[in-house]
Design an enzyme around this catalytic site. Structure first.
Site, short mmCIF file in Angstrom:
data_model
loop_
_atom_site.label_atom_id
_atom_site.label_comp_id
_atom_site.label_asym_id
_atom_site.label_seq_id
_atom_site.Cartn_x
_atom_site.Cartn_y
_atom_site.Cartn_z
N GLY A 11 -18.71 -25.71 -30.68
CA GLY A 11 -17.89 -25.70 -29.48
C GLY A 11 -16.70 -24.76 -29.51
CB SER A 12 -15.90 -21.58 -31.26
OG SER A 12 -16.85 -20.67 -30.74
CG ASN A 13 -17.65 -19.56 -26.38
OD1 ASN A 13 -16.98 -18.64 -25.96
ND2 ASN A 13 -18.68 -19.40 -27.19
NE ARG A 64 -37.60 -28.38 -20.79
CZ ARG A 64 -37.14 -27.78 -21.89
NH1 ARG A 64 -35.84 -27.70 -22.11
NH2 ARG A 64 -37.98 -27.29 -22.78
NE ARG A 90 -33.02 -29.35 -25.80
CZ ARG A 90 -34.10 -29.23 -26.53
NH1 ARG A 90 -34.09 -28.52 -27.64
NH2 ARG A 90 -35.25 -29.77 -26.14
CG ASN A 106 -25.13 -19.85 -20.36
OD1 ASN A 106 -24.71 -20.63 -21.21
ND2 ASN A 106 -26.05 -18.94 -20.61
CG HIS A 108 -27.03 -14.55 -22.98
ND1 HIS A 108 -27.94 -15.39 -23.60
CD2 HIS A 108 -27.47 -13.30 -23.17
CE1 HIS A 108 -28.90 -14.66 -24.13
NE2 HIS A 108 -28.65 -13.38 -23.89
CD GLN A 172 -13.64 -8.69 -27.46
OE1 GLN A 172 -13.13 -8.73 -26.34
NE2 GLN A 172 -12.92 -8.43 -28.56
CD GLU A 173 -19.95 -15.58 -27.43
OE1 GLU A 173 -19.98 -16.80 -27.19
OE2 GLU A 173 -20.73 -15.03 -28.23
C1 GRF Z 1 -22.52 -18.64 -30.33
O1 GRF Z 1 -23.56 -17.94 -31.00
C2 GRF Z 1 -22.21 -17.96 -29.05
O2 GRF Z 1 -22.54 -16.59 -29.12
C3 GRF Z 1 -23.10 -18.64 -28.05
O3 GRF Z 1 -23.37 -19.94 -28.54
C4 GRF Z 1 -23.10 -19.98 -29.96
C5 GRF Z 1 -22.20 -21.12 -30.34
O4 GRF Z 1 -21.06 -21.05 -29.53
N1 GRF Z 1 -22.43 -18.68 -26.77
P1 GRF Z 1 -19.89 -22.19 -29.69
O5 GRF Z 1 -19.12 -21.83 -30.93
O6 GRF Z 1 -20.59 -23.54 -29.86
O7 GRF Z 1 -19.09 -22.09 -28.43
#
Ligand code: GRF
Length: 194
Positions: A11-13, A64, A90, A106, A108, A172-173
């Site tokens: 979950g870093s984003n 699903r 998913r 999203n 990507h 950058q994300e």
């Molecule tokens: C990372 O590889 C990112 O490029 C993609 O999902 C993966 C995990 O992201 N968006 P996060 O650290 O869980 O947000």
């Protein structure tokens, strides 16, 4: 503006999005949900005071729609205006996507339309691309194909392997997604180009 964030892992984003939604930001996080009860991001979200939920997709083998029906419960209870997929791994059915048409985002890790799907960094390196990056887009039924809301570019450097490039793109994300959500939550869909 109420924002729900779906994650699958660290979950870093999501963390960057939650940390940015303060002060005069028009949005607030109302839920972080995961398809994996063990996702590290769930504890990080809770530590930031955001309500969390988890629905294990492994409880719905080859079902699903059943997984999505279970996920919809905490999601609809949180009553989000916007849903951000952030490291959510998913594939969602068209029916689920259509419920949130025009308000599901999203991120990507490629410069879409190049390299939809997986292993984006290895593919960019193998192709000899000089640049790589990430894209925030509106989610449509076609995988990784909706209108672009923002992109950030990085150089591909000699000697890069997929991990080195992934790390450069991830930085950058973490800049791009908060910038796009701020603009989108304010009703402005002009793409953010970093
Ligand atoms: C990372 O590889 C990112 O490029 C993609 O999902 C993966 C995990 O992201 N968006 P996060 O650290 O869980 O947000």
């Amino acid at each position: 503006t109420r924002v729900a964030i779906l994650i699958s892992g660290g979950g870093s984003n999501m963390i960057r999005l939650v940390r940015d939604m303060t002060g005069d930001h028009p949005a607030r996080p109302v839920l972080v949900a995961s398809n994996d009860p063990q996702a590290g991001g769930l504890a990080r979200a809770a530590a930031l005071g955001v309500p969390t939920a988890a629905v294990d997709h492994r409880d719905f083998p080859r079902d699903r729609a059943g997984f999505e029906a279970a996920l919809l419960q905490p999601l609809l209870a949180a009553d989000p205006d916007i849903i951000c997929l952030a490291g959510f791994m998913r594939i969602l059915t068209p029916a689920f996507v259509q419920r949130f048409a025009g308000r599901m985002l999203n991120i990507h890790p490629s410069l879409l339309p190049k390299y939809p799907g997986l292993a984006t960094h290895a593919r960019a390196i193998a192709a000899g691309d000089a640049q790589a990056g990430c894209t925030v887009h509106l989610v449509t039924p076609e995988l990784d194909a909706g209108p672009v809301l923002g992109q950030a570019r990085v150089p591909v450097l000699p000697g890069d392997d997929a991990d080195a490039l992934a790390a450069r793109v991830l930085v950058q994300e973490h800049r791009l997604y908060p910038a796009v959500l701020r603009r989108f939550a304010a009703g402005d869909h002009t793409p953010v180009m970093l």
